[in-house]
Write a protein that holds these residues in place. Structure first.
Motif, short mmCIF file in Angstrom:
data_model
loop_
_atom_site.label_atom_id
_atom_site.label_comp_id
_atom_site.label_asym_id
_atom_site.label_seq_id
_atom_site.Cartn_x
_atom_site.Cartn_y
_atom_site.Cartn_z
N TYR A 135 0.85 -1.20 -0.33
CA TYR A 135 -0.20 -0.08 -0.09
C TYR A 135 0.87 1.22 0.16
O TYR A 135 1.93 1.27 0.70
CB TYR A 135 -0.93 0.11 1.32
CG TYR A 135 -2.05 1.36 1.32
CD1 TYR A 135 -3.08 1.16 0.69
CD2 TYR A 135 -1.38 2.58 1.72
CE1 TYR A 135 -3.94 2.27 0.73
CE2 TYR A 135 -2.32 3.64 1.81
CZ TYR A 135 -3.61 3.36 1.23
OH TYR A 135 -4.19 4.54 1.37
N ARG A 137 0.87 5.71 -1.28
CA ARG A 137 0.45 6.84 -2.12
C ARG A 137 1.52 7.86 -2.11
O ARG A 137 2.08 8.51 -1.30
CB ARG A 137 -0.85 7.61 -1.45
CG ARG A 137 -2.07 6.86 -1.16
CD ARG A 137 -2.94 6.58 -2.46
NE ARG A 137 -3.99 5.73 -2.28
CZ ARG A 137 -4.07 4.54 -2.48
NH1 ARG A 137 -3.23 3.68 -2.58
NH2 ARG A 137 -5.28 3.50 -2.21
N THR A 179 -0.32 4.07 -5.79
CA THR A 179 -0.74 4.80 -6.64
C THR A 179 0.25 6.25 -6.68
O THR A 179 1.08 6.64 -5.53
CB THR A 179 -2.06 5.59 -6.39
OG1 THR A 179 -2.24 6.17 -5.26
CG2 THR A 179 -2.77 4.42 -6.36
N ASP A 229 -8.21 6.58 0.17
CA ASP A 229 -8.71 5.33 -0.37
C ASP A 229 -9.77 5.52 -1.39
O ASP A 229 -10.22 4.97 -2.21
CB ASP A 229 -9.17 4.59 0.71
CG ASP A 229 -8.22 3.88 1.61
OD1 ASP A 229 -7.05 4.04 1.02
OD2 ASP A 229 -8.36 3.46 2.62
N SER A 232 -8.46 5.57 -4.96
CA SER A 232 -7.50 4.22 -5.20
C SER A 232 -7.42 3.78 -6.73
O SER A 232 -6.51 3.01 -6.76
CB SER A 232 -8.11 3.10 -4.36
OG SER A 232 -9.58 2.79 -4.60
N TYR A 233 -8.58 4.25 -7.39
CA TYR A 233 -8.30 3.79 -8.87
C TYR A 233 -7.94 5.03 -9.75
O TYR A 233 -8.25 4.93 -10.84
CB TYR A 233 -9.73 3.41 -9.34
CG TYR A 233 -9.79 2.38 -10.54
CD1 TYR A 233 -8.90 1.10 -10.36
CD2 TYR A 233 -10.54 2.65 -11.70
CE1 TYR A 233 -9.05 0.30 -11.61
CE2 TYR A 233 -10.44 1.76 -12.60
CZ TYR A 233 -9.58 0.52 -12.65
OH TYR A 233 -9.75 -0.01 -13.76
#
Length: 252
Positions: A135, A137, A179, A229, A232-233
């Motif tokens: 996980y 970012r 991401t 979150d 998230s895509y």
């Protein structure tokens, strides 16, 4: 909302301006903060302001992002002390504006080293722990100038480089739950903008379709979304937060 309860958010250039606004925004949602800046006293003052307002758990470190050893030690310290690193915000940056023929070697390297190489150092250091935990970012700062801007060859090169780096980080991180996105601010009320002389600032403001500059909080909201979150895509994008100035000129 407490979207960042249990999350560790690391921010560079965190002592003032956009960095401080973002740190304050993440703290308001329960984040544990790892704040870095080259100005130790200003960073300490900023940390006091944040903890007074939000009772946030945080650590501060004096870090020169152009020094990869310092960055590696910082990220190692964060993961050891706080257990993980969930969000990295690459915010550190400087200006050394001039016409191309007047940009010195020192001015070129100073801007590239802080804004682009520094962001690379931080992303590289954070990537391994993010991969291990599955996980992460990464939010990096470009600028509306990345498309080209008069008198900013060094700055534009750095901010365009951030876009390319972000897209590649997005590709390499996707299968690991990481991401990577960039924010391209327009004219935001920061110490950097305050250094601009009045007529030049007014001329630029008049080009903004919304006819006013942005607030640091506008950028903080964008960062808090991209690192959440809920996004998230979303990966590999450049989010313009600029009042519409990047759209282009109007005939009206």
């Amino acid at each position: 909302m407490n979207r960042y309860q249990g999350r560790v958010v690391a921010i560079t250039g965190a002592a003032q301006g956009l960095g401080l606004a973002m740190a304050t925004r993440f703290a308001a949602e329960g984040a544990t903060l790892a704040l870095a800046d080259v100005n130790e006293q200003t960073l300490t003052d900023a940390a006091g302001t944040i903890t007074d307002a939000h009772d946030a758990k945080l650590r501060t470190d004096r870090v020169d992002v152009t020094d990869s050893a310092q960055v590696n030690a910082w990220i190692d310290g964060v993961t050891t002390d706080l257990g993980r690193i969930d969000v990295l915000v690459n915010n550190a940056g400087i200006l050394r504006d001039n016409r191309v023929e007047d940009i010195t070697d020192d001015d070129w390297h100073a801007v590239i080293d802080v804004s682009l190489t520094g962001g690379f150092h931080c992303a590289r250091a954070a990537f391994a722990p993010m991969k291990r935990q599955g996980y992460g970012r990464i939010v990096s700062f470009s600028s509306m100038s990345w498309r080209g801007n008069f008198g900013q060859t060094n700055y534009v090169a750095a901010k365009a480089g951030i876009v390319g780096m972000t897209r590649t980080l997005a590709l390499e991180g996707a299968r690991h739950g990481i991401t990577a996105n960039a924010i391209a601010p327009g004219l935001i009320e920061t110490p950097m903008l305050a250094s601009m002389n009045g007529p030049a600032r007014d001329k630029l403001t008049n080009k903004i379709p919304m006819r006013h500059t942005g607030r640091p909080q506008d950028i903080a909201e964008a960062a808090a979304f991209l690192a959440s979150d809920a996004a998230s895509y979303i990966t590999g994008i450049v989010l313009d937060v600029d009042g519409g100035i990047s759209i282009g000129s109007s005939i009206r």
